[in-house]
Design a protein around this motif. Structure first.
Motif, PDB file in Angstrom:
ATOM      1  N   GLY A 242       0.812  -1.208   0.000  1.00 48.77           N
ATOM      2  CA  GLY A 242       0.000   0.000   0.000  1.00 48.77           C
ATOM      3  C   GLY A 242       0.847   1.259   0.000  1.00 48.77           C
ATOM      4  O   GLY A 242       0.567   2.215  -0.734  1.00 48.77           O
ATOM      5  N   ARG A 243       1.883   1.273   0.819  1.00 45.02           N
ATOM      6  CA  ARG A 243       2.776   2.436   0.861  1.00 45.02           C
ATOM      7  C   ARG A 243       3.458   2.650  -0.479  1.00 45.02           C
ATOM      8  O   ARG A 243       3.617   3.779  -0.945  1.00 45.02           O
TER       9      ARG A 243
ATOM     10  N   GLY B 283      -3.706   3.683  -0.031  1.00 43.19           N
ATOM     11  CA  GLY B 283      -3.923   4.346   1.249  1.00 43.19           C
ATOM     12  C   GLY B 283      -4.858   3.555   2.148  1.00 43.19           C
ATOM     13  O   GLY B 283      -4.650   3.482   3.369  1.00 43.19           O
ATOM     14  N   GLN B 284      -5.879   2.930   1.548  1.00 42.70           N
ATOM     15  CA  GLN B 284      -6.793   2.105   2.337  1.00 42.70           C
ATOM     16  C   GLN B 284      -6.098   0.861   2.877  1.00 42.70           C
ATOM     17  O   GLN B 284      -6.387   0.416   3.991  1.00 42.70           O
ATOM     18  N   LEU B 285      -5.196   0.294   2.090  1.00 43.69           N
ATOM     19  CA  LEU B 285      -4.437  -0.860   2.575  1.00 43.69           C
ATOM     20  C   LEU B 285      -3.622  -0.489   3.809  1.00 43.69           C
ATOM     21  O   LEU B 285      -3.596  -1.227   4.793  1.00 43.69           O
ATOM     22  N   VAL B 286      -2.956   0.654   3.752  1.00 45.06           N
ATOM     23  CA  VAL B 286      -2.126   1.093   4.871  1.00 45.06           C
ATOM     24  C   VAL B 286      -2.983   1.366   6.105  1.00 45.06           C
ATOM     25  O   VAL B 286      -2.689   0.880   7.208  1.00 45.06           O
ATOM     26  N   THR B 287      -4.056   2.128   5.923  1.00 51.46           N
ATOM     27  CA  THR B 287      -4.917   2.481   7.052  1.00 51.46           C
ATOM     28  C   THR B 287      -5.569   1.249   7.669  1.00 51.46           C
ATOM     29  O   THR B 287      -5.567   1.062   8.889  1.00 51.46           O
TER      30      THR B 287
ATOM     31  N   LEU C 210      -5.693  -3.151  11.906  1.00 54.13           N
ATOM     32  CA  LEU C 210      -5.764  -4.594  12.157  1.00 54.13           C
ATOM     33  C   LEU C 210      -4.521  -5.091  12.895  1.00 54.13           C
ATOM     34  O   LEU C 210      -4.609  -6.009  13.718  1.00 54.13           O
ATOM     35  N   ASP C 211      -3.379  -4.486  12.599  1.00 50.61           N
ATOM     36  CA  ASP C 211      -2.140  -4.911  13.253  1.00 50.61           C
ATOM     37  C   ASP C 211      -2.236  -4.712  14.774  1.00 50.61           C
ATOM     38  O   ASP C 211      -1.809  -5.569  15.557  1.00 50.61           O
TER      39      ASP C 211
ATOM     40  N   HIS D 288     -11.193  -3.209   1.190  1.00 51.57           N
ATOM     41  CA  HIS D 288     -10.023  -3.237   0.328  1.00 51.57           C
ATOM     42  C   HIS D 288     -10.354  -3.815  -1.049  1.00 51.57           C
ATOM     43  O   HIS D 288      -9.874  -3.325  -2.078  1.00 51.57           O
ATOM     44  N   ILE D 289     -11.164  -4.875  -1.065  1.00 50.43           N
ATOM     45  CA  ILE D 289     -11.584  -5.470  -2.334  1.00 50.43           C
ATOM     46  C   ILE D 289     -12.311  -4.439  -3.188  1.00 50.43           C
ATOM     47  O   ILE D 289     -12.057  -4.305  -4.393  1.00 50.43           O
ATOM     48  N   SER D 290     -13.212  -3.686  -2.579  1.00 48.20           N
ATOM     49  CA  SER D 290     -13.969  -2.670  -3.312  1.00 48.20           C
ATOM     50  C   SER D 290     -13.041  -1.590  -3.856  1.00 48.20           C
ATOM     51  O   SER D 290     -13.187  -1.150  -5.008  1.00 48.20           O
ATOM     52  N   ALA D 291     -12.064  -1.164  -3.034  1.00 48.87           N
ATOM     53  CA  ALA D 291     -11.122  -0.133  -3.477  1.00 48.87           C
ATOM     54  C   ALA D 291     -10.267  -0.626  -4.639  1.00 48.87           C
ATOM     55  O   ALA D 291     -10.006   0.119  -5.594  1.00 48.87           O
ATOM     56  N   LEU D 292      -9.825  -1.884  -4.577  1.00 49.95           N
ATOM     57  CA  LEU D 292      -9.015  -2.447  -5.659  1.00 49.95           C
ATOM     58  C   LEU D 292      -9.830  -2.566  -6.945  1.00 49.95           C
ATOM     59  O   LEU D 292      -9.317  -2.313  -8.038  1.00 49.95           O
ATOM     60  N   GLU D 293     -11.080  -2.929  -6.811  1.00 48.33           N
ATOM     61  CA  GLU D 293     -11.926  -3.053  -8.004  1.00 48.33           C
ATOM     62  C   GLU D 293     -12.219  -1.697  -8.644  1.00 48.33           C
ATOM     63  O   GLU D 293     -12.402  -1.599  -9.861  1.00 48.33           O
ATOM     64  N   LYS D 294     -12.231  -0.653  -7.823  1.00 50.45           N
ATOM     65  CA  LYS D 294     -12.487   0.696  -8.348  1.00 50.45           C
ATOM     66  C   LYS D 294     -11.312   1.242  -9.153  1.00 50.45           C
ATOM     67  O   LYS D 294     -11.454   2.259  -9.840  1.00 50.45           O
TER      68      LYS D 294
END
Length: 221
Positions: free
Chosen positions: A76-77, A93-97, A102-103, A185-191
């Motif tokens: 993501g970064r 950015g969504q992956l990072v956030t 979650l971490d 994240h799936i939705s963001a990647l598909e967009k």
């Protein structure tokens, strides 16, 4: 009289034997998926905790959530830095956030359940990061969207299975939160517009638990 009794006994015995042989054929066939359901529901060896029994599948999920966060945060970064399009920057950015949050959660759960977490991505995940680092322009856009989309789809299925069968409240809550994050994240990647849905569907049908398949890069627009 005695002979008749013996004959009747033999007839009943033979009938019982035939019935027992016929039972699997005529009765079990409608329940042929029971074994699959039982395998999903079977928790395996259990460890007692204050939050409920902890199974091997539960522990595997906690570790997997951490592993996914280790490499997907880096991916993501990198996407934010390369940012070939606004949509890919937003997805990165969504992956990072999402995985930063979650971490924190998974580390708390792991500490409570005495689960040792990995400190770096697997060699396979490091290989995916290396591919993303080497890719440029159109190749990068295609690789980022599809590699991450397929991997999210795989963990999404694992989350659903463990969420439906776990008896541990901490694992259940973690699976619920992770499920929501992965779906976002799936939705963001598909967009991003670069996900090959035909390839995703083919790979999911062929082997739901398989690792992501790197797709060929499209011609530059």
């Amino acid at each position: 009289m005695r002979r008749s009794f013996v004959s009747l006994f033999m007839v009943l015995a033979i009938g019982g034997t035939i019935g027992s042989l016929a039972y699997p054929v005529f009765y079990s066939y409608p329940h042929r998926f029971d074994a699959v359901k039982a395998a999903i529901a079977d928790p395996g060896p259990l460890v007692s905790t204050p939050w409920g029994p902890l199974s091997a599948a539960d522990r595997d999920l906690v570790v997997q959530v951490e592993l996914d966060g280790l490499w997907e945060t880096s991916a993501g970064r990198q996407a934010v830095e390369k940012a070939p399009t606004k949509e890919i920057k937003d997805a990165g950015g969504q992956l990072v956030t999402g995985h930063t949050d979650l971490d924190k959660r998974v580390r708390t759960v792991a500490k409570d359940l005495a689960i040792t977490l990995p400190t770096q991505p697997t060699s396979e995940q490091q290989g995916w990061l290396a591919q993303l680092t080497a890719a440029q322009d159109g190749e990068y856009r295609q690789l980022f969207a599809n590699l991450l989309r397929e991997e999210h789809g795989r963990i999404f299925q694992q989350l659903a299975q463990v969420r439906s069968s776990t008896r541990n409240t901490l694992v259940r809550d973690l699976a619920t939160v992770t499920n929501r994050t992965e779906l976002a994240h799936i939705s963001a990647l598909e967009k991003t517009g670069y996900v090959d849905f035909d390839a995703v569907a083919r790979n999911a049908t062929a082997s739901p638990a398989s690792t992501p398949t790197v797709l060929p890069a499209p011609s530059a627009p």
